[in-house]
Scaffold this active site. Structure first.
Site, mmCIF file in Angstrom:
data_model
loop_
_atom_site.group_PDB
_atom_site.id
_atom_site.type_symbol
_atom_site.label_atom_id
_atom_site.label_comp_id
_atom_site.label_asym_id
_atom_site.label_seq_id
_atom_site.Cartn_x
_atom_site.Cartn_y
_atom_site.Cartn_z
ATOM 1 C CB CYS A 83 -0.910 -0.005 1.229
ATOM 2 S SG CYS A 83 -1.908 1.507 1.409
ATOM 3 C CG ASN A 85 -1.492 7.160 0.209
ATOM 4 O OD1 ASN A 85 -0.627 7.936 -0.177
ATOM 5 N ND2 ASN A 85 -2.711 7.152 -0.311
ATOM 6 C CG ASN A 173 -1.290 -2.739 -5.172
ATOM 7 O OD1 ASN A 173 -0.804 -2.002 -6.030
ATOM 8 N ND2 ASN A 173 -1.749 -2.266 -4.046
ATOM 9 C CG HIS A 175 -3.456 -0.068 -9.434
ATOM 10 N ND1 HIS A 175 -4.271 0.686 -8.621
ATOM 11 C CD2 HIS A 175 -2.445 -0.497 -8.646
ATOM 12 C CE1 HIS A 175 -3.780 0.712 -7.396
ATOM 13 N NE2 HIS A 175 -2.673 -0.005 -7.386
ATOM 14 C CD GLU A 224 -7.269 1.828 -1.738
ATOM 15 O OE1 GLU A 224 -6.499 0.892 -1.420
ATOM 16 O OE2 GLU A 224 -7.304 2.919 -1.130
ATOM 17 C CB CYS A 233 -5.499 4.560 -3.879
ATOM 18 S SG CYS A 233 -4.728 2.976 -4.281
ATOM 19 N N GLY A 234 -2.246 5.451 -2.813
ATOM 20 C CA GLY A 234 -0.898 5.779 -3.272
ATOM 21 C C GLY A 234 -0.457 4.973 -4.481
ATOM 22 C CB THR A 235 -0.337 1.336 -5.296
ATOM 23 O OG1 THR A 235 -1.646 1.008 -4.829
ATOM 24 C CG2 THR A 235 0.710 0.926 -4.280
ATOM 25 N N GLY A 236 -2.423 3.551 -6.493
ATOM 26 C CA GLY A 236 -3.340 3.963 -7.558
ATOM 27 C C GLY A 236 -2.880 5.240 -8.239
#
Length: 292
Positions: A83, A85, A173, A175, A224, A233-236
């Site tokens: 994650c 964030n 992850n 997306h 998410e 969403c950081g990875t988003g």
């Protein structure tokens, strides 16, 4: 006597934090292992529970190589790889605890480096090296081979889809990112919940809705996987910037405007790594009991 009755309870210290509005409970598991069941995570995530609800539950453990290992559960109880964030939040805690200028945090998706990036608007800023984006269809993963710059997926009527041909990126992850100015709650919730479990994504998928405002700015909302519509969403944000760059909509960096705040994401030419900078905030510290 049931198996549950045989299990002991332990007291854990925790910090309630948010990263651009993304809500976390960060549990200190350095000394005592923390392995909640899916049911317990869901119970702890309930807004009626003592912890007050969260998007992700984070355990900070000793690392074999590095300053900490970060384990992540979504609010539905599912264990996930990483994650973004939360990495900034845990990064800040470790930077503060160690006095170092840079710390190494390991995750199920691999190691990450975090460093202090000063203060802005009264909040601590942390930069995280998210590594190289994974762009091959097998890395995301998809169920079949496709060009991940724009995969064969649409929502709505065949001859007039509402959204279509999203970019697909893994930041540890999976997306998909639709490019659209349609970002209202009803649309994001309905489309996100539908796409999250599409058979094209064997591990499920996080669903981004990105509106490119100009070549330096993207307005983003993210549904998410396992958590629903969150404030950030950081990875988003990283995935959306990479997907937009691959489509030629922006260059190699962008200010990402999310419901809970802003992130700055840069895709470095020299290393191919994605760097994300944004705020972290500590809301409270306390303790709770859990079964071992």
């Amino acid at each position: 006597m049931s198996e549950h009755q045989h299990r002991k309870t332990a007291e854990y210290g925790y910090v309630r934090m948010n990263g651009a509005g993304n809500a976390f409970i960060v549990v200190d598991a350095m000394e005592t292992p923390f392995r909640p069941s899916e049911d317990e995570v869901r119970r702890l995530a309930s807004v009626e529970a003592a912890l007050g609800g969260f998007d992700q539950l984070i355990a900070v453990e000793k690392a074999v190589d590095g300053d900490a290992f970060m384990r992540v559960w979504n609010s539905d109880g599912s264990l996930v790889e990483t994650c973004g964030n939360a990495l900034r939040c845990v990064g800040w805690l470790m930077l503060d605890a160690t006095g170092k200028s840079e710390v190494k945090i390991d995750t199920m998706a691999g190691p990450t480096l975090a460093r202090v990036a000063g203060d802005r608007d009264g909040l601590h800023q942390v930069t995280v090296d998210m590594g190289q984006p994974r762009l091959d269809w097998q890395q995301i993963p998809l169920a079949e081979e496709m060009d991940t710059r724009g995969i064969e997926l649409q929502v709505g009527p065949i001859d007039n889809p509402l959204v279509h041909t999203p970019g697909a990126v893994s930041m540890g992850n999976p997306h998909v990112v639709f490019f659209t100015d349609r970002q209202d709650d009803v649309f994001v919730r309905g489309t996100g919940s539908l796409v999250e479990h599409h058979p094209l994504f064997p591990e499920g998928v996080n669903v981004g809705f990105a509106n490119v405002l100009d070549r330096q700015t993207i307005r983003l909302r993210v549904w998410e996987r396992g958590a629903g519509l969150t404030l950030a969403c950081g990875t988003g944000a990283c995935a959306a910037m990479v997907a937009a760059s691959r489509k030629g909509l922006i260059d190699r960096s962008a200010r990402m405007i999310l419901d809970g705040g802003e992130l700055f994401v840069e895709w470095d030419d020299a290393t191919g790594h994605v760097f994300m900078t944004g705020p972290v905030e500590i809301e409270l510290t306390s303790q709770f009991q859990s079964v071992l």
